[in-house]
Enzyme design. Structure first.
Site, short mmCIF file in Angstrom:
data_model
loop_
_atom_site.label_atom_id
_atom_site.label_comp_id
_atom_site.label_asym_id
_atom_site.label_seq_id
_atom_site.Cartn_x
_atom_site.Cartn_y
_atom_site.Cartn_z
N GLU A 88 12.18 13.12 0.80
CA GLU A 88 11.10 12.48 0.05
C GLU A 88 9.73 12.94 0.57
O GLU A 88 8.80 13.18 -0.22
CB GLU A 88 11.23 10.96 0.16
CG GLU A 88 10.02 10.16 -0.29
CD GLU A 88 9.78 10.20 -1.79
OE1 GLU A 88 10.69 10.60 -2.52
OE2 GLU A 88 8.67 9.85 -2.22
N SER A 119 13.70 6.92 -13.28
CA SER A 119 12.58 7.71 -13.82
C SER A 119 12.48 9.06 -13.13
O SER A 119 12.37 10.10 -13.79
CB SER A 119 11.30 6.91 -13.65
OG SER A 119 10.17 7.74 -13.69
N SER A 120 12.54 9.05 -11.80
CA SER A 120 12.38 10.31 -11.06
C SER A 120 13.53 11.27 -11.35
O SER A 120 13.31 12.47 -11.49
CB SER A 120 12.38 10.04 -9.56
OG SER A 120 11.22 9.40 -9.19
N THR A 151 6.77 26.57 7.53
CA THR A 151 5.44 26.01 7.24
C THR A 151 4.36 26.93 7.79
O THR A 151 3.33 27.16 7.14
CB THR A 151 5.31 24.60 7.84
OG1 THR A 151 6.48 23.86 7.53
CG2 THR A 151 4.11 23.89 7.27
N SER A 199 -1.14 27.41 -3.53
CA SER A 199 -0.79 28.81 -3.75
C SER A 199 -1.31 29.34 -5.08
O SER A 199 -1.33 30.55 -5.30
CB SER A 199 0.73 29.00 -3.68
OG SER A 199 1.23 28.48 -2.48
N TYR A 217 9.01 15.75 1.71
CA TYR A 217 8.74 17.09 1.17
C TYR A 217 8.57 17.08 -0.33
O TYR A 217 7.89 17.95 -0.89
CB TYR A 217 9.83 18.07 1.62
CG TYR A 217 9.77 18.26 3.11
CD1 TYR A 217 8.54 18.24 3.76
CD2 TYR A 217 10.90 18.41 3.88
CE1 TYR A 217 8.45 18.37 5.12
CE2 TYR A 217 10.82 18.54 5.26
CZ TYR A 217 9.59 18.52 5.87
OH TYR A 217 9.49 18.64 7.22
N HIS A 264 14.78 12.20 13.07
CA HIS A 264 13.56 12.20 13.89
C HIS A 264 12.66 11.01 13.56
O HIS A 264 11.70 10.77 14.26
CB HIS A 264 12.81 13.54 13.80
CG HIS A 264 12.20 13.85 12.47
ND1 HIS A 264 12.16 15.11 11.96
CD2 HIS A 264 11.60 13.06 11.56
CE1 HIS A 264 11.55 15.08 10.79
NE2 HIS A 264 11.21 13.86 10.52
N HIS A 265 12.99 10.28 12.49
CA HIS A 265 12.26 9.04 12.22
C HIS A 265 12.81 7.89 13.05
O HIS A 265 12.29 6.79 13.01
CB HIS A 265 12.37 8.67 10.74
CG HIS A 265 11.75 9.69 9.83
ND1 HIS A 265 10.45 9.60 9.40
CD2 HIS A 265 12.24 10.82 9.27
CE1 HIS A 265 10.17 10.63 8.62
NE2 HIS A 265 11.23 11.39 8.53
N TRP A 279 7.44 -0.49 3.98
CA TRP A 279 7.98 0.18 2.78
C TRP A 279 9.39 0.70 3.03
O TRP A 279 10.15 0.94 2.10
CB TRP A 279 7.07 1.33 2.34
CG TRP A 279 7.23 2.62 3.09
CD1 TRP A 279 6.69 2.91 4.30
CD2 TRP A 279 7.97 3.78 2.68
NE1 TRP A 279 7.05 4.18 4.67
CE2 TRP A 279 7.83 4.75 3.70
CE3 TRP A 279 8.72 4.10 1.55
CZ2 TRP A 279 8.43 6.01 3.63
CZ3 TRP A 279 9.32 5.36 1.49
CH2 TRP A 279 9.17 6.29 2.52
N HIS A 334 13.41 11.69 4.43
CA HIS A 334 12.79 12.93 4.85
C HIS A 334 12.62 13.94 3.72
O HIS A 334 11.54 14.47 3.53
CB HIS A 334 13.40 13.55 6.10
CG HIS A 334 12.37 14.46 6.70
ND1 HIS A 334 11.31 13.96 7.41
CD2 HIS A 334 12.13 15.76 6.55
CE1 HIS A 334 10.48 14.95 7.70
NE2 HIS A 334 10.96 16.05 7.18
N LYS A 379 3.74 29.75 5.52
CA LYS A 379 2.90 29.41 4.36
C LYS A 379 1.42 29.39 4.75
O LYS A 379 0.58 29.97 4.06
CB LYS A 379 3.31 28.05 3.79
CG LYS A 379 4.74 28.01 3.31
CD LYS A 379 4.99 26.87 2.37
CE LYS A 379 4.40 27.12 1.02
NZ LYS A 379 5.05 28.20 0.29
N HIS A 415 0.85 -1.20 0.00
CA HIS A 415 0.00 0.00 0.00
C HIS A 415 0.88 1.24 0.00
O HIS A 415 0.69 2.16 -0.80
CB HIS A 415 -0.92 -0.01 1.23
CG HIS A 415 -1.59 1.31 1.50
ND1 HIS A 415 -2.57 1.83 0.69
CD2 HIS A 415 -1.41 2.22 2.49
CE1 HIS A 415 -2.97 3.00 1.16
NE2 HIS A 415 -2.28 3.28 2.26
N ASP A 429 7.58 23.21 -24.94
CA ASP A 429 7.45 21.84 -24.44
C ASP A 429 8.44 21.72 -23.29
O ASP A 429 9.03 22.71 -22.87
CB ASP A 429 7.78 20.80 -25.53
CG ASP A 429 7.07 19.47 -25.27
OD1 ASP A 429 7.44 18.80 -24.27
OD2 ASP A 429 6.15 19.11 -26.03
N ARG A 445 1.32 -0.02 15.03
CA ARG A 445 0.99 -0.08 13.60
C ARG A 445 1.50 -1.41 13.02
O ARG A 445 2.29 -2.10 13.64
CB ARG A 445 1.63 1.10 12.87
CG ARG A 445 3.14 1.07 12.88
CD ARG A 445 3.76 2.37 12.41
NE ARG A 445 3.70 2.52 10.97
CZ ARG A 445 4.66 3.15 10.25
NH1 ARG A 445 5.72 3.67 10.85
NH2 ARG A 445 4.54 3.27 8.96
#
Lengths: 538, 295
Positions: free
Chosen positions: A256, A170-171, A329, A269, A258, A303-304, A144, A254, A332, A79, A108, A451
């Site tokens: 990722e 790809s990315s 943040t 925005s 963002y 922090h993870h 994951w 991390h 924003k 998932h 283009d 979890r």
């Protein structure tokens, strides 16, 4: 510099090529490739969503109901992988592909063939990854994040690692293309500080992608060699350390996070000023805030891992660095609210999703702040509290922004208006059920429900049942979205104007609806009053 | 029509991207199958890898051939050229980050995980309960961890072959720069000589690195299994060696293209891109020489 050189690609300059294969598979057109990305992301969203339905069905009641624990673990792992790499990221790339050249007045993307390759790698990568579900031994089941040593036990590891390598290629190619397009292809007069914030957000996101996808590739390569080639990176007996994997993974992971939210900031925005009929409040602050968040994303990864056993100095550094993110943040969120303040607002579907984003994403941000506190995080770590947190930022954050963007630009893409009534039905169903789905998970987590476990203490039964009901209905609500899309693309009779929205500003609204196959073959002359941010120097 | 000469070249449809996606998929699908093969497997995985790898070579050949033809037809204006330059620059940046992951692993293992296993600082409990005999150090004698994985090994002496390799690569960076200056001055003969020397130096590096590996395996018992020392040594130098090999092939192709007269004084981005790549490989080596061999 011969005439003949430009002649033959003029043949299909104004209309799309005929034939399915020629048009879609061999495409070099940013709009067609953008559509491919979006359709792919939508497909993956439903595949990943069906995995989520299995999870919520199993958790509907305590005890093992429907699936075996091992299959349940495959569902949680798949998932996440499908939603992150298959749905959210390709959806943003698709939106970027469609809109960036239109927004900056480019003919283009900078490297059109590579653009097509970036897309076509993805279906094959997911074929590889999803095929593991049908192989002996099943799919990946270690989460994951693929922490060793657990992830090394699965024979599907090689398939998943190679699938991630492909997605990374790809990315990176996609991100290179976006940076080259933005820096090199802007129409004259489109200064960097006049660009739409969506374009800015993608420029910075693309930088993050190029910086961290190779790091993920390195991390999973070490997993691969540890399992198949006898290296000892993550094996303490050989001097290695499983925690090393977590450090490398989250150095990718991390930023990722963002990568999955900065383009959403860009979308919001764009939408809020349109429907508030006011320019964005604090344009430069918005751009700087995105840049600051991107910078901070590189120095907060641990922090993870607060509960893994880090030295005290590291815990304190990463705690304070993490809390710093609340500053940009907050800027924003404040600026979005200030943009709406005193505006003459209307509440079409994109605006509804945007407002829901602002409120619910902020909620997800607050629970993030709670977990930034090291002593508190020892209680929240690996509970449903974190599940609630990241679903608030990713579902009501990233996904709501994508849906808002789809409603916002759909008339420009198709030339038809979607059904506002059904759009609103979709919105209200989504926003109610998503909260029924995820809000109780905060309480479950605070009460200690872990979890990624298929069974739980009967004390958690009520909230889980509520959450599952919310999950099924949220899932079902998304079928309304499919209905709205099919209606808009194939059946809607209501023609869209070029401007589409009364308050819309920017180059993308100066081309006809639907946008012709090729736009801005000759760079437009950009006038400040056309732009949403034309007067920023004042 | 005069103005349209300066239009940004957007290529018409192309089959190369889908070919590339298919052959990449075949290669990794075959590789995954091969890695999970049971003893007595039919060799299906290897067959698929081979088909994929040949396909990748054909794809590169075909794709670059069409790009070169477009370039020679003069379709790429200054702006397209800038896109290519940005593409190459950011690609090299992504490569830097890839090596960064492995350098990061090296620094972490050497400065944290191995000392912690030896009883230093916060990992002291692992030391007490599991491996309290283990005296941590890096390199021969401690770098393969508390279980002495891979057995006793020796390390490669930095002032022998590695120093030679450093000199080879540094020289090659100079020769490729001389070739570049010659190209800009329009001296094709000089370009061919110095670019040819660069290719030979690259080949020398690969040869000498292969010798070093053989010596490590046969005489020093330094292998990929020699704990984290062996893992970081071979993964870092191995990926670097792979990049040198690719770079050498790219330089050789550029040499052939110079011979075919594809470049002129102003337009030679293909040459420059490969030269940038070569300098990048060189800089990575300096990091390797310093942190893997000397220190």
């Amino acid at each position: 510099m011969a005439h003949a050189a430009t002649q033959d690609h003029h043949d299909d300059h104004h209309s799309a090529p005929k034939g399915f294969f020629r048009r879609w598979v061999m495409s070099t057109n940013h709009k067609d490739i953008g559509t491919l990305y979006l359709v792919f992301a939508l497909t993956m969203f439903f595949i990943g969503g069906s995995f989520a339905m299995v999870i919520r069905a199993e958790l509907f009641k305590p005890g093992l109901q429907l699936v075996q624990p091992y299959f349940f673990n495959q569902m949680t792992t798949m998932h996440a992988l499908v939603m992150i790499f298959g749905a959210i990221m390709p959806a943003f790339v698709g939106l970027g592909n469609w809109m960036i050249p239109l927004m900056i007045g480019a003919p283009d993307m900078a490297l059109p063939r590579m653009n097509n390759l970036s897309f076509w790698i993805l279906p094959f990568a997911f074929l590889l990854m999803l095929s593991t579900l049908f192989l002996p031994g099943g799919g990946p089941s270690g989460g994951w994040t693929m922490y060793p040593p657990l992830s090394l036990q699965s024979s599907s590891l090689a398939y998943v690692v190679f699938a991630i390598h492909l997605m990374g290629i790809s990315s990176i190619m996609g991100a290179i293309n976006i940076i080259a397009t933005i820096l090199n292809m802007r129409a004259p007069g489109m200064d960097l500080l006049k660009m739409p914030i969506f374009v800015w957000s993608w420029l910075i996101t693309a930088f993050l992608l190029i910086a961290v996808m190779p790091v993920l590739a390195g991390a999973v390569t070490m997993l691969l060699t540890d399992k198949y080639f006898g290296t000892n990176f993550f094996n303490a007996a050989g001097g290695g350390d499983p925690v090393l994997y977590q450090h490398i993974f989250w150095f990718f992971g991390h930023p990722e996070v963002y990568i999955m939210i900065l383009p959403a900031f860009g979308i919001i925005s764009e939408i809020v000023p349109t429907f508030a009929r006011k320019p964005i409040f604090g344009y430069k602050a918005m751009v700087l805030a995105i840049a600051a968040i991107a910078f901070l994303s590189f120095i907060v990864w641990a922090h993870h891992m607060f509960a893994v056993g880090l030295p005290m100095g590291a815990e304190i550094f990463f705690m304070y660095a993490t809390m710093l993110i609340a500053v940009p943040t907050g800027i924003k969120v404040f600026n979005w609210v200030a943009t709406m303040w005193g505006g003459s607002m209307t509440f079409e579907t994109p605006m509804l999703f945007a407002i829901a984003f602002i409120i619910l994403f902020t909620l997800g941000g607050f629970s993030g702040l709670m977990m930034a506190l090291v002593p508190a995080d020892f209680q929240y770590h690996d509970t449903y509290f974190i599940v609630a947190h990241f679903h608030y930022v990713l579902v009501t954050g990233a996904l709501f922004a994508i849906i808002a963007a789809a409603y916002y630009w759909l008339p420009k893409w198709t030339g038809h208006m979607y059904s506002e009534t059904w759009g609103k039905i979709h919105f209200w169903n989504s926003v109610v059920w998503v909260n029924v789905l995820f809000f109780p998970q905060h309480f479950l987590g605070l009460a200690g429900m872990p979890r990624r476990i298929p069974d739980y203490n009967v004390a958690f039964a009520n909230f889980n049942m509520i959450s599952s009901i919310g999950g099924f209905l949220f899932g079902a609500s998304q079928l309304i979205f499919i209905g709205v899309l099919i209606h808009c693309v194939f059946f809607s009779k209501k023609k869209a104007t070029d401007r589409v929205w009364e308050g819309a500003k920017g180059l993308e609204w100066t081309v006809p609806s639907p946008a012709p196959h090729h736009t801005f073959a000759i760079a437009p002359i950009v006038r400040d009053e056309e732009l949403a941010h034309g007067h920023v120097e004042d | 029509m005069g103005q349209q000469q300066d239009i940004y070249y957007v290529p018409s449809r192309s089959h190369w991207p889908i070919v590339a996606a298919v052959v990449l998929f075949l290669t990794v699908f075959g590789a995954a199958h091969w890695l999970n093969a049971e003893p007595g497997d039919s060799g299906f995985g290897k067959t698929v890898i081979t088909i994929g790898a040949i396909g990748i070579l054909c794809m590169f050949f075909g794709w670059f051939r069409s790009v070169i033809r477009e370039s020679l037809a003069g379709r790429y204006n200054h702006q397209v050229d800038t896109s290519f330059r940005m593409g190459m620059m950011w690609f090299i940046f992504s490569e830097v980050m890839f090596f960064g992951a492995f350098f990061g692993a090296l620094f972490y293992l050497r400065n944290y995980s191995v000392p912690w296993l030896g009883g230093d600082g916060h990992g002291v409990l692992t030391h007490q309960f599991l491996w309290n005999h283990y005296a941590a150090s890096w390199g021969a004698g401690g770098g393969n961890g508390p279980e002495h994985v891979g057995g006793t090994f020796g390390t490669v002496e930095p002032w022998g072959l590695p120093l030679l390799n450093t000199l080879i690569l540094l020289t090659s960076s100079v020769t490729v720069t001389i070739a570049h200056h010659a190209l800009r001055a329009g001296h094709r003969g000089k370009v061919l000589i110095f670019l040819g020397v660069t290719v030979l130096l690259g080949a020398c590096f690969i040869f000498s690195q292969a010798n070093e590996y053989m010596e490590a395996y046969r005489e020093l018992n330094l292998t990929l299994h020699s704990g984290v020392y062996g893992a970081t040594f071979f993964m870092l130098t191995g990926f670097h060696g792979l990049h040198v090999t690719l770079g050498t092939i790219m330089l050789a192709i550029i040499w052939l293209r110079v011979l075919a007269g594809h470049f002129n004084k102003e337009h030679h981005f293909g040459f420059e891109a490969v030269a940038w790549y070569w300098h990048f490989v060189d800089v990575v080596w300096l990091g390797l020489f310093m942190f893997v061999y000397v220190l």
